[in-house]
Scaffold this motif. Structure first.
Motif, short mmCIF file in Angstrom:
data_model
loop_
_atom_site.label_atom_id
_atom_site.label_comp_id
_atom_site.label_asym_id
_atom_site.label_seq_id
_atom_site.Cartn_x
_atom_site.Cartn_y
_atom_site.Cartn_z
N GLY A 101 0.85 -1.20 0.00
CA GLY A 101 0.00 0.00 0.00
C GLY A 101 0.87 1.24 0.00
N ALA A 102 0.23 2.39 0.05
CA ALA A 102 0.99 3.63 -0.02
C ALA A 102 1.83 3.86 1.23
N THR A 103 1.40 3.33 2.36
CA THR A 103 2.21 3.49 3.58
C THR A 103 3.58 2.85 3.35
N HIS A 162 0.85 13.19 4.68
CA HIS A 162 0.26 12.09 5.44
C HIS A 162 1.23 11.64 6.53
N MET A 204 3.22 15.58 -1.51
CA MET A 204 2.08 14.77 -1.98
C MET A 204 1.40 15.40 -3.19
N ASN A 221 -5.08 14.35 1.35
CA ASN A 221 -6.19 13.44 1.68
C ASN A 221 -7.29 14.10 2.49
N ASP A 233 3.72 11.35 -2.96
CA ASP A 233 2.73 10.41 -2.45
C ASP A 233 1.46 10.69 -3.26
N ALA A 241 -1.23 8.73 -3.44
CA ALA A 241 -2.33 7.86 -3.01
C ALA A 241 -3.69 8.45 -3.40
N GLN A 242 -3.81 9.79 -3.28
CA GLN A 242 -5.10 10.42 -3.56
C GLN A 242 -5.14 11.06 -4.95
N SER A 296 -1.81 3.68 -4.05
CA SER A 296 -2.54 2.77 -3.16
C SER A 296 -3.73 2.16 -3.89
N HIS A 345 -6.53 0.74 -2.65
CA HIS A 345 -7.90 0.92 -2.13
C HIS A 345 -8.44 2.33 -2.26
N LYS A 346 -7.61 3.25 -2.77
CA LYS A 346 -8.13 4.60 -3.02
C LYS A 346 -8.65 4.73 -4.44
N CYS A 372 -6.71 7.71 8.29
CA CYS A 372 -5.55 6.85 8.04
C CYS A 372 -4.61 6.76 9.22
#
Ligand code: PLP
Length: 401
Positions: A84-86, A116, A163, A167, A192, A194-195, A215, A217-218, A342
């Motif tokens: 994942g992005a983390t 994040h 980013m 988010n 980042d 992710a979003q 990521s 799941h986003k 998150c």
């Protein structure tokens, strides 16, 4: 399109209207369809090089790499899969920082106050290891100041991490401008995304991005999978692995790849690429309608972050005089949040809203509304009605007390 729910029993209570698409997204049924065979008859280990089960899985993984790369103008061989992005952010920041310090003596990291937690905490880890970390402020619009970026970058800078899309407040940072400045200083540029991935146009070459986190799941893919784009040429980006093991993913990320999840991420990236523009247009219409109603009917309500430089599916608004938590407890039938989902279960004061310069009372009086692929016009109208009515009720109760 509706979310497939044929596994549900019919007598379940109705679910609240989901307006928290920055926390996570439902997996698109088309993604689930693409994943399914890889749980069953095509279950091979993608690292098994001696038989067809393995070859098939390896090919599917490579197709997923190409799909993720295609969405950002990159090459499939520059994509690594992670959980994942983390994990991608940890790998990019700690991995690249440590590597560059070791190889070139660069021991400075530049990032932004509104990142994040997994970016800020990775930078803080490096700080404890002796790096200098610069955390740039943001303006009232949520954007980083480009002069401050330029000033922070120097010959000691290993990496700048900014980013793509925030988010909490949905603002889009000027990536191309940051990339240009990073390149000039010889600093690697990590974003980042992710979003941002699948929501805004991203091009690693045009924007001079060297590392990018994604990521699953986003973007209507499964949870537990992500990707890291890592440029292999000009500059050749290298990172120190965080885990030891079988040396998969070119020695950077050991562990057996979860083929079904990786295939799901690839399918989600492909769908996002095909539908991104049309969907952004649709969401913008819904979001503008929601904001228009809230601004017209809730006294004093204001939007946090830039009105222009923001993704289509996000609003973050402050309703002065109310506690976001109190509002959410009173709101019936709508799932919204007070900020980032998150970090952990317990909502604390948002560091993003604080970085915007909002005073404590206003930070607590803010909520995030996230719209996405399955949000309908009808849901937006119902949610607006409920929000307006609930705020009115809470305010009159306050007034009466
Ligand atoms: C901007 C941003 N970065 C990183 C993450 C972490 O992503 P993941 O849940 O894939 O680890 C999230 C959300 O959780 C996010 O919104």
């Amino acid at each position: 399109m509706s979310i497939r729910r044929d596994h549900e029993t019919t007598n379940r209570p109705a679910q609240p209207i989901y307006l928290d698409y920055q926390a996570t997204t439902p997996t698109d049924p088309r993604v689930v369809d693409a994943m399914t065979p890889w749980f069953f008859e095509r279950f091979g280990n993608p690292h098994s090089a001696e038989h067809k089960y393995g070859w098939d899985a390896a090919e599917a993984v490579d197709q997923a790499r190409d799909a993720v790369a295609a969405e950002i103008g990159g090459k499939g061989r520059d994509i690594l899969f992670t959980s994942g992005a983390t994990e991608s952010n940890n790998l990019a920041i700690k991995g690249a920082g440590r590597r560059r310090r070791e190889a070139e003596g660069r021991d400075k990291i530049v990032t932004v106050a509104s990142e994040h937690a997994c970016v800020l905490e990775s930078a803080a880890r490096l700080e404890r290891e002796g790096f200098e970390v610069v955390r740039l402020p943001i303006g009232r619009d949520g954007l980083v100041d480009l002069d401050a970026v330029e000033e922070a970058l120097d010959e000691r800078t290993a990496l700048i991490s900014v980013m793509a899309v925030n988010n909490e407040i949905g603002v889009i940072q000027p990536l191309g401008e940051i990339g240009k400045r990073a390149r000039a200083a010889g600093a690697w540029f990590h974003t980042d995304a992710a979003q941002g991935f699948g929501k805004i146009p991203l091009d690693v070459d045009e924007m001079a991005i060297d590392l990018m986190s994604v990521s699953g799941h986003k973007i209507y893919g499964p949870k537990g999978v992500g990707a890291l784009y890592m440029r292999r040429k000009k500059p050749k980006v290298q990172v120190e692995a965080l885990m030891d093991g079988g040396g998969q993913e070119k020695g950077v990320r050991s562990g057996t790849l979860p083929t079904p999840l990786v295939v799901g991420l690839g399918a989600a990236a492909r769908i996002a690429g095909r539908e991104r523009e049309r969907e952004a247009e649709r969401l913008k219409g819904l979001r503008d309608r929601l904001l228009e109603r809230l601004e017209a009917e809730i006294d004093g309500l204001f939007l946090n972050g830039s009105r222009e430089a923001r993704i289509a599916g996000n609003l973050n608004v402050t309703i002065p005089g109310l506690e976001g938590q109190e509002l959410m407890a009173a709101l019936d039938g709508i799932a919204v949040s007070s900020g980032s989902a998150c970090s952990s279960g317990a909502p604390g004061a948002s560091h993003v809203l604080q970085a915007l310069g909002l005073e404590a009372g206003k930070v607590a009086a803010s909520i995030r509304l996230g719209l996405g692929r399955f949000t309908t016009q009808e849901e937006v109208e119902t949610a607006s009605d409920r929000l307006i009515e609930t705020v009115g009720r809470l305010r009159s109760r306050r007034g009466a007390a």
